[in-house]
Design an enzyme around this catalytic site. Sequence first.
Site, PDB file in Angstrom:
ATOM      1  N   THR A  58      65.750 119.084  32.703  1.00 55.74           N
ATOM      2  CA  THR A  58      64.416 119.302  32.119  1.00 55.74           C
ATOM      3  C   THR A  58      64.229 120.790  31.822  1.00 55.74           C
ATOM      4  O   THR A  58      64.980 121.628  32.318  1.00 55.74           O
ATOM      5  CB  THR A  58      63.307 118.809  33.067  1.00 55.74           C
ATOM      6  OG1 THR A  58      63.487 119.452  34.326  1.00 55.74           O
ATOM      7  CG2 THR A  58      63.361 117.312  33.249  1.00 55.74           C
ATOM      8  N   TRP A 117      57.020 116.393   4.155  1.00 52.91           N
ATOM      9  CA  TRP A 117      57.179 115.339   5.160  1.00 52.91           C
ATOM     10  C   TRP A 117      55.793 115.035   5.724  1.00 52.91           C
ATOM     11  O   TRP A 117      55.009 115.951   5.994  1.00 52.91           O
ATOM     12  CB  TRP A 117      58.136 115.801   6.262  1.00 52.91           C
ATOM     13  CG  TRP A 117      58.504 114.664   7.161  1.00 52.91           C
ATOM     14  CD1 TRP A 117      58.116 114.493   8.456  1.00 52.91           C
ATOM     15  CD2 TRP A 117      59.302 113.536   6.818  1.00 52.91           C
ATOM     16  NE1 TRP A 117      58.629 113.312   8.939  1.00 52.91           N
ATOM     17  CE2 TRP A 117      59.358 112.703   7.954  1.00 52.91           C
ATOM     18  CE3 TRP A 117      59.962 113.139   5.653  1.00 52.91           C
ATOM     19  CZ2 TRP A 117      60.061 111.499   7.964  1.00 52.91           C
ATOM     20  CZ3 TRP A 117      60.647 111.935   5.664  1.00 52.91           C
ATOM     21  CH2 TRP A 117      60.699 111.139   6.818  1.00 52.91           C
ATOM     22  N   GLU A 191      62.252 122.684   6.830  1.00 56.34           N
ATOM     23  CA  GLU A 191      63.432 122.537   5.961  1.00 56.34           C
ATOM     24  C   GLU A 191      63.965 123.907   5.563  1.00 56.34           C
ATOM     25  O   GLU A 191      64.742 124.003   4.601  1.00 56.34           O
ATOM     26  CB  GLU A 191      63.046 121.745   4.702  1.00 56.34           C
ATOM     27  CG  GLU A 191      62.589 120.332   5.019  1.00 56.34           C
ATOM     28  CD  GLU A 191      62.368 119.474   3.779  1.00 56.34           C
ATOM     29  OE1 GLU A 191      62.592 119.943   2.653  1.00 56.34           O
ATOM     30  OE2 GLU A 191      61.962 118.309   3.958  1.00 56.34           O
ATOM     31  N   HIS A 217      69.407 118.731   9.836  1.00 60.94           N
ATOM     32  CA  HIS A 217      68.852 120.014   9.387  1.00 60.94           C
ATOM     33  C   HIS A 217      69.864 121.162   9.537  1.00 60.94           C
ATOM     34  O   HIS A 217      71.003 120.938   9.922  1.00 60.94           O
ATOM     35  CB  HIS A 217      67.542 120.283  10.118  1.00 60.94           C
ATOM     36  CG  HIS A 217      66.440 119.366   9.658  1.00 60.94           C
ATOM     37  ND1 HIS A 217      65.117 119.732   9.634  1.00 60.94           N
ATOM     38  CD2 HIS A 217      66.465 118.093   9.188  1.00 60.94           C
ATOM     39  CE1 HIS A 217      64.388 118.736   9.176  1.00 60.94           C
ATOM     40  NE2 HIS A 217      65.176 117.723   8.911  1.00 60.94           N
ATOM     41  N   HIS A 244      50.916 119.469  29.086  1.00 65.77           N
ATOM     42  CA  HIS A 244      49.771 118.998  29.895  1.00 65.77           C
ATOM     43  C   HIS A 244      48.606 119.988  30.049  1.00 65.77           C
ATOM     44  O   HIS A 244      47.672 119.692  30.791  1.00 65.77           O
ATOM     45  CB  HIS A 244      50.212 118.625  31.327  1.00 65.77           C
ATOM     46  CG  HIS A 244      51.540 117.961  31.436  1.00 65.77           C
ATOM     47  ND1 HIS A 244      51.703 116.605  31.303  1.00 65.77           N
ATOM     48  CD2 HIS A 244      52.781 118.461  31.659  1.00 65.77           C
ATOM     49  CE1 HIS A 244      52.999 116.298  31.440  1.00 65.77           C
ATOM     50  NE2 HIS A 244      53.671 117.401  31.642  1.00 65.77           N
ATOM     51  N   GLU A 357      75.222 109.269  -1.410  1.00 64.01           N
ATOM     52  CA  GLU A 357      73.935 108.824  -0.858  1.00 64.01           C
ATOM     53  C   GLU A 357      72.787 109.624  -1.480  1.00 64.01           C
ATOM     54  O   GLU A 357      72.897 110.847  -1.634  1.00 64.01           O
ATOM     55  CB  GLU A 357      73.944 109.023   0.668  1.00 64.01           C
ATOM     56  CG  GLU A 357      72.865 108.242   1.380  1.00 64.01           C
ATOM     57  CD  GLU A 357      73.028 108.269   2.897  1.00 64.01           C
ATOM     58  OE1 GLU A 357      73.908 108.994   3.409  1.00 64.01           O
ATOM     59  OE2 GLU A 357      72.254 107.555   3.561  1.00 64.01           O
TER      60      GLU A 357
HETATM   61  C1  LIG Z   1      58.854 119.594   5.808  1.00 64.71           C
HETATM   62  C2  LIG Z   1      59.027 118.891   7.126  1.00 64.71           C
HETATM   63  N1  LIG Z   1      58.082 119.020   8.073  1.00 64.71           N
HETATM   64  C3  LIG Z   1      58.195 118.411   9.265  1.00 64.71           C
HETATM   65  C4  LIG Z   1      59.302 117.649   9.573  1.00 64.71           C
HETATM   66  C5  LIG Z   1      59.368 116.967  10.905  1.00 64.71           C
HETATM   67  O1  LIG Z   1      60.459 117.382  11.673  1.00 64.71           O
HETATM   68  P1  LIG Z   1      61.077 116.388  12.774  1.00 64.71           P
HETATM   69  O2  LIG Z   1      61.871 115.363  12.040  1.00 64.71           O
HETATM   70  O3  LIG Z   1      61.917 117.294  13.619  1.00 64.71           O
HETATM   71  O4  LIG Z   1      59.945 115.802  13.510  1.00 64.71           O
HETATM   72  C6  LIG Z   1      60.308 117.469   8.631  1.00 64.71           C
HETATM   73  C7  LIG Z   1      61.473 116.639   8.927  1.00 64.71           C
HETATM   74  O5  LIG Z   1      62.399 116.486   8.198  1.00 64.71           O
HETATM   75  C8  LIG Z   1      60.180 118.111   7.363  1.00 64.71           C
HETATM   76  O6  LIG Z   1      61.103 117.950   6.410  1.00 64.71           O
END
Ligand SMILES: Cc1ncc(COP(=O)(O)O)c(C=O)c1O
Length: 422
Positions: A58, A117, A191, A217, A244, A357
Amino acid sequence: MNLKYTFQLREPVQALLSEASRINSYKPEKYWYPLSMATYDVEEILAAIDSLCSFRTTMWEKTGRFERQFSDFAGSPEAIMVNSGSSADLLIAFALVNPQNKFLNRGDEILVPSVTWPTQLWSPMMAGLKVRFVDTDPNTLNMDFDDLESKIGPKTRAISLVHLMGNPCDMDRAASICKKYDLILIEDCCEALGAKYKGRSVGTFGMAGSFSFFFSHHITTMEGGMIICRDQPLSDLFRLLRAHGWARNAKYANPESEEGLDPRYMFLNWGFNVRPTELQAGFGLEQLRRLPAFNAQRFQNASYFQKYIDRHSSIMRLMEVLPGAECSWFALPIMLTPKCHFKKADLLTYLEEEGVETRPIVAGNLARQPVCRLYPELREGDLPGADAVHDRGFYIGLHPFEAKKNLDRLIEVFEKFICKRS
Ligand SMILES: Cc1ncc(COP(=O)(O)O)c(C=O)c1O
């Protein structure tokens, strides 16, 4: 911890990895050019074994060491490791509305990208902020700053930028907008590890920046993420939110003991449990060492492919990198031009059949995802730039180990399709 004899396991682990790749090569995957490939090796596995065998699994000393090395790398005084990039985004959003700082109030508006994302959006929404989509520039794949400026209203208090696909935003423009309208800036760099704008690492321009170390990544800790910030009290808040609200996790605060309260179980704030493990941090230490070589190779491979794509610039393009920006190429995002004479769907079907892909550019125009029917604030009017990315864009992988012969094969695959249709 670094156990004295783990080096004796190097050869057996190497033998296991060779056996695993031999078994895999008997059963080739569908894709010879996949989206991502493992970037970890014997050293990362030995680091994980070291943590397992010393019963320090941990969050402990390796996490602290990885945080210090990461903050040096990014040129940020503070770095706080968490269990994913999404958790990094989540803590940043909750820090914005936390009573300790009260940067923002619940209900305040934050402008967010329409191509990213989705956890970059869910985080402020979960923290009680109102998100509003900004359109995307289909050339850079980042926020369209003209649209951003036109959307700033009386309730707008913050901007959440993303440096999509490793491509840094125009940070001069971002800074001048934030100054003019008195807005807080946060950066999603999940990214964009290693990307810089005018020599300065992304993530250091605003209140805080988030990074992701997911498997595919720039570096991987299996799952994992990092927050960077400048401010010591803010970094303590992130440490409390990470575990926490527990006082013992603060680095700088030294709370006085309170009568009737056991200092070992003292809570200064509320919080989640999004701590990383020592196995992840051990991976991170090894991977960070290798990051400059990974990113240099990614850049070289992207430049090689760029030269090919430039020959067909009337039908397809890679993203535009602004002057002063150093892109840390995450993948190869391809935009078909409006003049392109074939359908994107036909090209994607062909590439998949040929073993390459493909994916949409992150989630495409997020406003077109079914989730937006659940949340009225996500129903935005016209987002023509995001639509262009949605309709005409896709991406393929970019690997730090790709041999030139594989890139040549990739180019041949594209060329065959294009020749047939010209
Ligand atoms: C732009 C962006 N933000 C946040 C994330 C979230 O990261 P994680 O997959 O580590 O939760 C990603 C994941 O690919 C991402 O591309």
